[in-house]
Structure formats: C-alpha cells, structure tokens
Design an enzyme around this catalytic site. Structure first.
Site, PDB file in Angstrom:
ATOM      1  N   HIS A  33      41.093  47.129  45.916  1.00  0.00           N
ATOM      2  CA  HIS A  33      41.333  47.466  47.312  1.00  0.00           C
ATOM      3  C   HIS A  33      41.229  48.981  47.494  1.00  0.00           C
ATOM      4  O   HIS A  33      41.648  49.746  46.616  1.00  0.00           O
ATOM      5  CB  HIS A  33      42.718  47.008  47.762  1.00  0.00           C
ATOM      6  CG  HIS A  33      42.996  45.566  47.483  1.00  0.00           C
ATOM      7  ND1 HIS A  33      42.242  44.548  48.017  1.00  0.00           N
ATOM      8  CD2 HIS A  33      43.949  44.967  46.719  1.00  0.00           C
ATOM      9  CE1 HIS A  33      42.714  43.386  47.597  1.00  0.00           C
ATOM     10  NE2 HIS A  33      43.743  43.618  46.805  1.00  0.00           N
ATOM     11  N   GLU A  62      49.807  46.815  46.624  1.00  0.00           N
ATOM     12  CA  GLU A  62      50.543  45.552  46.623  1.00  0.00           C
ATOM     13  C   GLU A  62      51.378  45.408  45.355  1.00  0.00           C
ATOM     14  O   GLU A  62      51.283  46.216  44.429  1.00  0.00           O
ATOM     15  CB  GLU A  62      49.580  44.375  46.751  1.00  0.00           C
ATOM     16  CG  GLU A  62      48.596  44.248  45.603  1.00  0.00           C
ATOM     17  CD  GLU A  62      47.504  43.224  45.873  1.00  0.00           C
ATOM     18  OE1 GLU A  62      47.186  42.964  47.050  1.00  0.00           O
ATOM     19  OE2 GLU A  62      46.937  42.693  44.900  1.00  0.00           O
ATOM     20  N   HIS A  90      41.991  44.271  39.553  1.00  0.00           N
ATOM     21  CA  HIS A  90      43.011  43.272  39.240  1.00  0.00           C
ATOM     22  C   HIS A  90      42.510  41.862  39.532  1.00  0.00           C
ATOM     23  O   HIS A  90      41.536  41.667  40.270  1.00  0.00           O
ATOM     24  CB  HIS A  90      44.289  43.535  40.048  1.00  0.00           C
ATOM     25  CG  HIS A  90      44.080  43.483  41.530  1.00  0.00           C
ATOM     26  ND1 HIS A  90      43.626  44.553  42.246  1.00  0.00           N
ATOM     27  CD2 HIS A  90      44.261  42.483  42.434  1.00  0.00           C
ATOM     28  CE1 HIS A  90      43.538  44.241  43.528  1.00  0.00           C
ATOM     29  NE2 HIS A  90      43.909  42.970  43.673  1.00  0.00           N
ATOM     30  N   ARG A 114      35.340  42.429  46.337  1.00  0.00           N
ATOM     31  CA  ARG A 114      35.193  41.476  45.228  1.00  0.00           C
ATOM     32  C   ARG A 114      34.158  42.018  44.258  1.00  0.00           C
ATOM     33  O   ARG A 114      33.030  42.333  44.631  1.00  0.00           O
ATOM     34  CB  ARG A 114      34.785  40.107  45.775  1.00  0.00           C
ATOM     35  CG  ARG A 114      34.850  38.989  44.755  1.00  0.00           C
ATOM     36  CD  ARG A 114      34.452  37.643  45.366  1.00  0.00           C
ATOM     37  NE  ARG A 114      35.362  37.246  46.427  1.00  0.00           N
ATOM     38  CZ  ARG A 114      34.994  37.052  47.689  1.00  0.00           C
ATOM     39  NH1 ARG A 114      33.733  37.233  48.050  1.00  0.00           N
ATOM     40  NH2 ARG A 114      35.883  36.678  48.597  1.00  0.00           N
TER      41      ARG A 114
END
Length: 311
Positions: A88, A105, A163, A183
């Site tokens: 991200h 996150e 991740h 992605r």
C-alpha cells in the site's frame, strides 16, 4: 437525554473473494459506508452521523483533521487460500496519485491452522532492481519474509511493506480509511471467469520499502484485568484488554471515539448509566462516541477486547 449518542453497532458488509471472504465491520469507504444497526439511529450511515454529531461522535481533534470522513476501516478477514502479495502507498504517494490517504494497517490473529504463515516484508534488504528481476523470473517468493503465525499474534504493517495473509488464517484488520492496494503477485490464479487478476507492478515499485526488518511481530503479554498496548502509531492506537472481573474505565484525556472488538468471551458495557448499556459477544464490534468518557465492563467469564482509538 433520549436522543443522545450511545454505543453504536453496525451491519457488516460481507464480501466473497477468490481466496475466501471478508467482512467490513466499520467502513467509511465510498459505496461501502457502514449503516448503524441498533438504537434510534439505526438505518443512518456513518457519514450521516458525523455530519450531525461531528466532534461529539469522533472527537474534536479527529473531526478537525478528517471532517466527515471516518479515519479507520475495520475488517474481519477469513483466508481459505493465500491472499495476493501486495503493498500500500504512504500518505504522500496516495495523495498525489489517488487524492486519498495511504494505508498503514495491523493484524490481530483470531484463529489459524497449524503451520499457517504470512508474509511481512523481505527476508533481506534488497533493491528495486533485484526485486524487479525476481518478479520477472517468477521467483519473487525467494525474497519474501515468511513468518509462522499463532492465535493472538499481532503484526503491524506500515505503508510500503510488502505483505500477504496466508491460507488458514482468520484475523481482525485495523487500517487507515483507504482501499488502495497494489497487487504484486497472485500465484498465477484465475478468477471465476478464468481471468488473471490485475497486477500493479509499475505503481508498486515506487511504493515499496526494500529494507529488511528483523522484528515484524509485535511482542506483548496480556495481563488479566489490565490494558496492554500493542500498536501505537500516528494513525491509531490499539490495546488488548483482557479481564475476568468488573472494570471501570475513564477517558478524560482521549479526544477520540473508541472501538471495541470482542475476540474472546462476552461482556456488558455500561455507559454512564444502566439504561445506556450494550452487550458485546465474541466476533462483535461496537463504537463508543467520543463524548462518552466513562465505561463499566461486566464480563461473563474471561473476556478479551481490542481497544482502538486515535491519539
């Protein structure tokens, strides 16, 4: 007051995916805005509530910074198969490219199969050139840092860290209010229409942190009837609150909403009076408005909550 704010529950937004499923429990994302499910405000969505109650709901400092946009997205993720390897962007990159917040996150593991693993970062410091070479050769997995997972583990995933959640893991995800994902690798899978999912190679390359980090798991130890901090960053603070006896908590200095995610057991939460209480069971989430500064917790046996707010 009859129409004053109270603990809020929301209708989950369930999504099926190629790798399993997820439930967006509290979401401000466009076309996926959470709707209140309890009390006289049932049927109103989160954005509408913030427009009316502003700082009373989210906290004055939070409202000043984010306006009518709720700053967090809370999910449950159930991985029946490996999720794609992804990254991200940070706030700066997300703003310039998408006029959006970035996405930092964290994950709290609720359940996992024996031998379950996830990816957090690289297994050594690498470079953009080496990364692209491995990607082109189909050997990116040689660079990835695979970590063994067990129940109650916590992983902090800052923007920029590559991740992936592995097969057989169910977790709670707490993140910035952003749905931007690059992605990188998807195991050459096909969707239900026989198509490969889109990859975002060029976008991801400039978003990735290529450094190696030795400690990617947040180490903590629960203490019965105490609150233990597990993540503390500019975007959110998350504590683990484990208790087996009635506990009273005051929050005079926290100018923020508080979210409770029940991961074990069940309890009743009273807010300033017995007439203003709510039951919370394992797998349920409640948002406590910022104007409520006193809470009493009454567990039915051993209970564990994640406590989330913004400093």
């Amino acid at each position: 007051m009859e129409n004053s704010l109270y603990p809020l529950k929301f209708s989950p937004i369930c999504k099926k995916t190629i790798w399993g499923g997820e439930s967006w429990e509290i979401s401000p994302i466009e076309n996926n805005i959470s709707v209140i499910s309890n009390g006289f405000l049932a049927g109103n969505n989160l954005e509408e509530l913030i427009e009316v109650y502003m700082g009373d709901l989210v906290g004055d400092k939070v409202y000043e910074k984010f306006g009518n946009m709720f700053p967090l997205l809370i999910k449950f993720i159930d991985a029946h198969d490996d999720l794609s390897v992804q990254v991200h962007p940070n706030d700066e990159l997300a703003l310039s490219r998408h006029n959006s917040f970035g996405k930092t996150e964290m994950w709290y593991v609720l359940e996992c199969e024996d031998g379950a693993k996830l990816v957090s970062g690289f297994n050594k410091s690498t470079s953009k050139e080496e990364y692209l070479e491995k990607l082109s050769l189909g050997s990116l997995q040689e660079l990835l840092n695979y970590v063994d997972v067990k129940k109650n583990d916590v992983f902090f995933i800052p923007a920029g860290r590559v991740h992936a959640i592995g097969k057989g893991i169910r977790l709670a995800e707490i993140q910035q209010a952003s749905d931007i994902t690059y992605r990188i690798f998807d195991y050459n899978r096909k969707d239900s229409f026989g198509k490969s999912r889109e990859l975002h190679t060029s976008l991801a390359t400039d978003a990735i942190d290529y450094n190696y980090y030795e400690n990617v798991k947040s180490n903590y130890k629960t203490i019965d009837n105490k609150t233990v901090n597990v993540v503390d960053c500019q975007y959110f603070t998350t504590n683990v609150f484990s208790f087996s006896m009635p506990i009273e908590k005051d929050f005079p200095e926290i100018d923020s909403f508080i979210i409770y995610i029940c991961t074990l057991g069940e309890c009743k939460i009273e807010c300033e009076s017995k007439d203003n209480s709510i039951d919370l069971k394992s797998g349920e989430i409640v948002l406590i408005p910022a104007m409520i500064k006193n809470l009493c917790f009454y567990p039915q046996g051993q209970t564990t909550l994640l406590e989330v707010y913004i400093k």
